[in-house]
Every structure is written in C-alpha cells, then in structure tokens.
Design an enzyme around this catalytic site. Structure first.
Site, PDB file in Angstrom:
ATOM      1  N   HIS A  17       9.649 -71.157 -51.343  1.00  0.00           N
ATOM      2  CA  HIS A  17       9.068 -71.671 -50.093  1.00  0.00           C
ATOM      3  C   HIS A  17      10.174 -71.923 -49.063  1.00  0.00           C
ATOM      4  CE1 HIS A  17       6.033 -74.308 -47.931  1.00  0.00           C
ATOM      5  NE2 HIS A  17       7.177 -74.675 -47.365  1.00  0.00           N
ATOM      6  N   GLU A  18      11.203 -72.676 -49.474  1.00  0.00           N
ATOM      7  CA  GLU A  18      12.282 -73.019 -48.541  1.00  0.00           C
ATOM      8  C   GLU A  18      13.148 -71.809 -48.210  1.00  0.00           C
ATOM      9  OE1 GLU A  18      12.290 -75.740 -46.997  1.00  0.00           O
ATOM     10  OE2 GLU A  18      10.704 -76.652 -48.201  1.00  0.00           O
ATOM     11  N   HIS A  66      11.647 -69.859 -45.355  1.00  0.00           N
ATOM     12  CA  HIS A  66      12.015 -70.436 -44.055  1.00  0.00           C
ATOM     13  C   HIS A  66      13.416 -69.976 -43.643  1.00  0.00           C
ATOM     14  CE1 HIS A  66       8.601 -73.054 -43.639  1.00  0.00           C
ATOM     15  NE2 HIS A  66       8.897 -73.794 -44.680  1.00  0.00           N
TER      16      HIS A  66
END
Length: 384
Positions: free
Chosen positions: A73-74, A77
């Site tokens: 997820h990170e 980004h």
C-alpha cells in the site's frame, strides 16, 4: 502518507526500488495482537478441528502477509510520487498501518490524486488476489485452514482500502478530496485546509462511534475506533497547521527568511576559545562549524558545549561536540520556503543554507514564525 516526527523506524529492513523501508517498534504490538486473535478465535472458528500448532503457524504466516500488504500500500504511494518527481524519504510500518514520507508535495492536482489513490488501489488489488486464491481453494474443498486465512486477508485488505478512502486528511480519501478541491478551485492551500477540517470531523465521528460501542454494546473492540479517531484528530490538526504554514510562505524562497550566521567556529577550535568569541558576538543557541578550508562541517549548540565536563573543556574542540553536516537540514537559498519549512520544523535544529559550497545563512523555526507573523500583518487578518 505524510511525515510524523515520532514515526522513525526502530528497525531498518533495507530498501525497495531505492526507498528505505523500516518498521517502528509498535509493529510488534500489532503482530502479537493479530497473531493471538487469529490463532485463538478467527481461524479455529472458520476451520475447526486443526491442531493448535497449525493455528499458530497459519496465524504467523497471515500476520507477515498482512504486513507485506501494508508495505505494498505505502510502496504504491511512493512509486507514483517518485514518478512525478517527488522525493520519498522512507517508508515506515507502525501500529496503525504505514507511512510513506514524501519530501515535497505533488506538483499538480492530477499528481496529487494519483499518488493518493495508489495506496487504496493496491489494497483492493491485494484483496482481489487473496480472495481469488481463497475462493479457488474453497471450491476444491482442500485445505480449509488456508482458505479461511486467505479469506481473512482479502476481507481486511478490502476494509483497509475503504477505510482509507474516508474523505478527511491525513487519510488517502482526504488526499483525494484535496486533489479534487485543488483542481476545482486552483488553490492548493484552500484545498489542504478543507481536507484537514474534514479529517477532524471524521476523527470526531470515529471517537464517538467507538465510545458508543464500548458504553452501549459493552464491546471493547470500540477501543480501536477511539484510538484511530484520536490519531486522526492529532494528525488532522498537524495537517491544518501545515496548510496554514504553506499558505503564509507560498511564493517565498529560503533567502527571504534566512539570517546571516552570528559567528562560525572551526572544527579545530577549542571550546573555551570559541565560547569567548561567541559571547562577544550576537547571542545564539547554535553556531555553524567550518572545516580548516572554510567549508561547512556541522553545527554546535550551547547546550552541547555546556554538557562537556569542566575538566575536559580546556582540551575539547568543536569537532568533539558538533552535530555532523549529514545529520542537519542543508538548503539552497533558492529552495521554496514552504518546502524548506518541513525540514526545519522536523529537525528542530537550524538548517544550514549553503550556496556553491559556501555557508551563506541559517534558517530556524523562529525565522519562519517571524515571516508568518509579518505575512499575517500584511494581509490584515489571521490565516484560516
């Protein structure tokens, strides 16, 4: 996303695509809680009749896969941010998820939107993969413990994606809202303030829901909602302060706020000699330190010098007590001030302003506050 001053990694795991990755000590807490809950409740309820050892083994594997999905997820980004030229300082996994620390803001509303949405899309992708694997095993009738574990991972990643899309900063949904308002109004500062205010409303609702769950339903699972709500409340306040700061400093460069160094010392200079020189100059809490060739070599604080035992002071030099250059924020005079402010505030030390290898100034939080006050006075109103 975003940078929390206290969210520095306790353990560095290495780097992925050149991005440093680490874990905070609080990850141990979530791993223990998740492992215990899975091994003693979730997995036995979904796949009864398996040995205790198998439950704990599966729980450990699921916990690791969950942390890897948070990392994905990170990392999503971070990868999209770097695509748009935004440097990524590091990724840190911690108690309530993860943080991808960006060193600047996306250059335009479209980039802001895509950076924000990348994380939830990665979580939805993970949910789809885990869900497909669980469904395939379920249809075969084989390995019920495995498909229950995979089904739990699919559900949790889907919930993570949906929760992160709540419309309030610092959640990803708040970033999406900010990007949409930025595109609509053409004003990033307005969009950031609006997203931060919405985030504080979302946090208040989470705290209220968690409290009602505890009081009325006697369900202490509501503590998680309360904890999340308080975290988002404090983070939202920080976002709001950051938006005000950026609004006041927009269009300015470091050279507009920096001050000339009060006096500089040399790495070979004795503490006692430098103290006499500093006392005769403009008083300050910190002073630059130069190498014998006059190049910046760090910073020395009065506090550090005063902590040197009296017996050692006559022989101690500034080299012994300086903060090395690599641990300080180093800025160019042309760096946009709203970007430089992050480095200064997070380090809590003066930043050295260096132009072509020559020290030309210092930038402190006091300098930033002075400029913000002047900006407020010139506008004739307090920033909102």
């Amino acid at each position: 996303m975003g940078e929390e001053d206290g969210m520095r990694p306790t353990l560095k795991l290495g780097s992925i695509a050149g991005i440093p990755v680490g874990v905070h000590w609080s990850v141990l807490v979530i791993m223990l809680l998740l492992g215990q809950g899975l091994a003693t409740a979730v997995l036995p309820a979904g796949a009864p009749g398996v040995s205790t050892g198998a439950y704990w083994t599966a729980a450990a594997a699921v916990t690791v896969l969950f942390l890897l999905s948070l990392l994905a997820h990170e990392l999503s980004h971070a990868v999209v941010a770097r695509h748009y030229g935004v440097p990524v300082k590091r990724i840190t996994l911690w108690l309530l998820g993860g943080v991808a620390e960006l060193e600047a803001e996306p250059p335009h509303a479209r980039a802001d939107l895509l950076v924000a949405i990348a994380g939830p899309l990665a979580s939805l992708g993970a949910a789809a993969v885990f869900g497909a694997a669980a469904g395939g095993l379920y249809l075969t009738g084989l390995a019920p413990l495995v498909w229950v574990a995979l089904g739990w991972l699919a559900l949790v990643n889907a919930v993570l994606a949906v929760f992160n899309l709540l419309p309030g900063a610092p959640l990803d949904g708040g970033r999406v809202l900010r990007a949409a308002l930025w595109w609509w109004r053409g004003d990033r500062a307005f969009a950031a303030r609006a997203a931060a205010r919405t985030g504080m409303v979302v946090s208040a609702l989470l705290i209220a829901a968690g409290t009602l769950q505890i009081v009325w339903a006697a369900d202490f699972g509501g503590l998680w909602l309360v904890l999340l709500g308080w975290f988002l409340l404090f983070a939202g306040q920080a976002e709001q302060a950051d938006a005000r700061l950026r609004g006041a400093l927009a269009g300015l460069a470091v050279r507009d706020a920096m001050i000339p160094p009060p006096v500089s010392g040399y790495v070979t200079q004795r503490l006692t000699d430098f103290a006499d020189v500093a006392a005769a100059q403009r008083p300050a809490d910190a002073y630059p330190v130069l190498d014998p060739d006059g190049r910046p070599a760090g910073l020395v604080t009065l506090f550090a010098m005063a902590r040197v035992p009296e017996a050692r002071r006559p022989e101690a030099t500034l080299r012994d007590v300086r903060i090395p250059l690599e641990r300080l924020a180093v800025l160019s005079p042309d760096t946009p001030l709203d970007e430089a402010a992050r480095s200064v505030v997070s380090s809590r030390l003066p930043a050295l302003v260096i132009d072509q290898g020559i020290l030309v100034g210092l930038l402190t939080t006091a300098d930033l506050n002075r400029l913000i006050d002047l900006s407020t006075l010139r506008k004739g109103r307090a920033p909102s």
